[in-house]
Scaffold this active site. Structure first.
Site, PDB file in Angstrom:
ATOM      1  N   ARG A  25       0.837  -1.190   0.000  1.00 34.80           N
ATOM      2  CA  ARG A  25       0.000   0.000   0.000  1.00 34.80           C
ATOM      3  C   ARG A  25       0.881   1.252   0.000  1.00 34.80           C
ATOM      4  O   ARG A  25       0.541   2.259  -0.617  1.00 34.80           O
ATOM      5  CB  ARG A  25      -0.923   0.002   1.210  1.00 34.80           C
ATOM      6  CG  ARG A  25      -1.925   1.142   1.226  1.00 34.80           C
ATOM      7  CD  ARG A  25      -2.876   1.073   0.054  1.00 34.80           C
ATOM      8  NE  ARG A  25      -3.767  -0.077   0.151  1.00 34.80           N
ATOM      9  CZ  ARG A  25      -4.634  -0.423  -0.789  1.00 34.80           C
ATOM     10  NH1 ARG A  25      -4.718   0.292  -1.894  1.00 34.80           N
ATOM     11  NH2 ARG A  25      -5.413  -1.480  -0.630  1.00 34.80           N
ATOM     12  N   ARG A  44      13.507  -6.385   4.746  1.00 31.70           N
ATOM     13  CA  ARG A  44      12.403  -7.273   5.122  1.00 31.70           C
ATOM     14  C   ARG A  44      11.133  -6.998   4.317  1.00 31.70           C
ATOM     15  O   ARG A  44      10.026  -7.302   4.756  1.00 31.70           O
ATOM     16  CB  ARG A  44      12.105  -7.173   6.624  1.00 31.70           C
ATOM     17  CG  ARG A  44      13.254  -7.614   7.516  1.00 31.70           C
ATOM     18  CD  ARG A  44      12.956  -7.344   8.978  1.00 31.70           C
ATOM     19  NE  ARG A  44      14.063  -7.783   9.823  1.00 31.70           N
ATOM     20  CZ  ARG A  44      14.000  -8.790  10.704  1.00 31.70           C
ATOM     21  NH1 ARG A  44      12.881  -9.468  10.847  1.00 31.70           N
ATOM     22  NH2 ARG A  44      15.049  -9.109  11.443  1.00 31.70           N
ATOM     23  N   ARG A  88      -0.369   7.737  10.520  1.00 29.95           N
ATOM     24  CA  ARG A  88      -0.798   6.379  10.182  1.00 29.95           C
ATOM     25  C   ARG A  88      -2.047   6.469   9.315  1.00 29.95           C
ATOM     26  O   ARG A  88      -3.000   7.188   9.634  1.00 29.95           O
ATOM     27  CB  ARG A  88      -1.086   5.572  11.443  1.00 29.95           C
ATOM     28  CG  ARG A  88      -1.915   4.321  11.160  1.00 29.95           C
ATOM     29  CD  ARG A  88      -1.941   3.318  12.281  1.00 29.95           C
ATOM     30  NE  ARG A  88      -3.131   2.488  12.234  1.00 29.95           N
ATOM     31  CZ  ARG A  88      -3.419   1.580  11.313  1.00 29.95           C
ATOM     32  NH1 ARG A  88      -2.585   1.386  10.300  1.00 29.95           N
ATOM     33  NH2 ARG A  88      -4.540   0.876  11.358  1.00 29.95           N
ATOM     34  N   GLU A 180      -8.348  -0.978  15.720  1.00 33.57           N
ATOM     35  CA  GLU A 180      -7.206  -1.264  14.855  1.00 33.57           C
ATOM     36  C   GLU A 180      -6.080  -1.802  15.725  1.00 33.57           C
ATOM     37  O   GLU A 180      -6.360  -2.288  16.819  1.00 33.57           O
ATOM     38  CB  GLU A 180      -6.830  -0.039  14.023  1.00 33.57           C
ATOM     39  CG  GLU A 180      -6.707   1.266  14.796  1.00 33.57           C
ATOM     40  CD  GLU A 180      -5.330   1.445  15.388  1.00 33.57           C
ATOM     41  OE1 GLU A 180      -4.400   1.802  14.653  1.00 33.57           O
ATOM     42  OE2 GLU A 180      -5.179   1.251  16.616  1.00 33.57           O
ATOM     43  N   MET A 181      -4.840  -1.741  15.299  1.00 34.69           N
ATOM     44  CA  MET A 181      -3.796  -2.438  16.050  1.00 34.69           C
ATOM     45  C   MET A 181      -2.503  -1.647  16.260  1.00 34.69           C
ATOM     46  O   MET A 181      -1.529  -2.214  16.750  1.00 34.69           O
ATOM     47  CB  MET A 181      -3.457  -3.772  15.351  1.00 34.69           C
ATOM     48  CG  MET A 181      -4.634  -4.725  15.228  1.00 34.69           C
ATOM     49  SD  MET A 181      -4.188  -6.334  14.527  1.00 34.69           S
ATOM     50  CE  MET A 181      -3.235  -7.051  15.874  1.00 34.69           C
ATOM     51  N   GLU A 182      -2.486  -0.353  15.937  1.00 37.64           N
ATOM     52  CA  GLU A 182      -1.202   0.342  15.973  1.00 37.64           C
ATOM     53  C   GLU A 182      -1.182   1.731  16.604  1.00 37.64           C
ATOM     54  O   GLU A 182      -0.140   2.154  17.130  1.00 37.64           O
ATOM     55  CB  GLU A 182      -0.644   0.474  14.542  1.00 37.64           C
ATOM     56  CG  GLU A 182      -0.226  -0.814  13.890  1.00 37.64           C
ATOM     57  CD  GLU A 182      -1.364  -1.528  13.176  1.00 37.64           C
ATOM     58  OE1 GLU A 182      -1.222  -2.734  12.913  1.00 37.64           O
ATOM     59  OE2 GLU A 182      -2.392  -0.881  12.883  1.00 37.64           O
ATOM     60  N   SER A 204     -13.417  -0.379   7.324  1.00 35.82           N
ATOM     61  CA  SER A 204     -13.461  -1.378   6.259  1.00 35.82           C
ATOM     62  C   SER A 204     -14.442  -2.500   6.548  1.00 35.82           C
ATOM     63  O   SER A 204     -14.855  -3.216   5.638  1.00 35.82           O
ATOM     64  CB  SER A 204     -12.064  -1.968   6.042  1.00 35.82           C
ATOM     65  OG  SER A 204     -11.598  -2.576   7.238  1.00 35.82           O
ATOM     66  N   ASP A 205     -14.812  -2.658   7.818  1.00 35.30           N
ATOM     67  CA  ASP A 205     -15.768  -3.710   8.179  1.00 35.30           C
ATOM     68  C   ASP A 205     -16.451  -3.336   9.482  1.00 35.30           C
ATOM     69  O   ASP A 205     -15.954  -2.499  10.237  1.00 35.30           O
ATOM     70  CB  ASP A 205     -15.065  -5.058   8.313  1.00 35.30           C
ATOM     71  CG  ASP A 205     -13.971  -5.032   9.375  1.00 35.30           C
ATOM     72  OD1 ASP A 205     -14.235  -5.507  10.491  1.00 35.30           O
ATOM     73  OD2 ASP A 205     -12.864  -4.543   9.090  1.00 35.30           O
TER      74      ASP A 205
END
EC number: 2.4.2.1
Length: 239
Positions: A25, A44, A88, A180-182, A204-205
């Site tokens: 992205r 990575r 973010r 979310e996660m961050e 998104s959901d």
């Protein structure tokens, strides 16, 4: 100089970096929105690029999934490459009935079940909040584009597959706009090392109903979110 996770040099990154979770992205953003974009990191597979947006130097780089991953990249960008602001740009899941698919959410604050900020803050609760001027500029950028946004608390979860779905009831009660996660990790890193941060997420959901956006819908709304982020940077330069 290069770090174990970023093979760039001082000056390769702009002072503002947009950070999606997915490195592909990041590549899409660079190719779609930036002029003269060049790759500045590929360690990575976490791709990073620097280019210009309306003449303004801006970078974009993936941060991976979860607070541990994004914290590594955010810390190194700030302390080793002179980054001053991180935005973010990602997706989130809604738990409230009045938060709909494709809504753009600006995370004024980020609650979390992670302990990372307690580790930083001597085992006390740390209020992980976005920089006020960055929030204001994002809201103003959205208004200028006639895009409706939701502003408030989001929740940064350590686990994608939670063993405690009843927590969603608590989130809804407390008005959480998205999961979310961050963000809480990025806000904590920014505070610790003297930078500024903001999270802008697209719904998104819907966790309650199971409703999901299509890939085409996600692409369209994602573009609106990126445009808001980029335009907010320009507004910040005019302060």
């Amino acid at each position: 100089m290069a770090t174990p996770h970023i093979n760039a040099e001082m000056g390769d990154f702009a002072d503002v970096v947009l950070m999606p979770g997915d490195p592909l992205r990041a590549k899409f953003i660079a190719e779609t929105f930036l002029d003269d974009a060049r790759e500045v990191n590929n360690v990575r597979g976490m791709l990073g690029f620097t280019g210009t947006y309306k003449g303004r130097k801006i970078s974009v780089m993936g941060h991976g999934m979860g607070i541990p991953s994004c914290s590594i990249y955010a810390k190194e960008l700030i302390t080793e490459f002179g980054v001053k602001k991180i935005i973010r740009v990602g997706s989130c899941g809604a738990v409230r009935e009045d938060v709909k698919l494709r809504d753009v959410v600006i995370g004024m604050g980020a609650c979390t079940d992670s302990k990372v900020n307690r580790m930083r803050f001597k085992d006390h609760d740390y209020a992980a909040i976005a920089d006020f001027d960055m929030v204001r500029n994002a809201v103003d950028a959205a208004k200028a584009r006639d895009v409706s946004v939701r502003v408030g608390n989001i929740f940064s979860a350590d686990l994608f597959y939670t063993p405690d779905p009843q927590m969603f009831d608590v989130m809804e009660k407390y008005g959480i706009l998205g999961v979310e996660m961050e963000a809480a990790g990025i806000y904590g890193v920014a505070a610790e090392f003297g930078a500024k941060a903001l999270a802008i997420c697209t719904v998104s959901d819907h966790i309650r109903t199971g409703a999901q956006t299509t890939s085409e819908e996600r692409q369209t709304t994602f573009n609106e979110m990126i445009e808001i982020a980029l335009e907010s940077v320009l507004l910040g330069d005019n302060e």
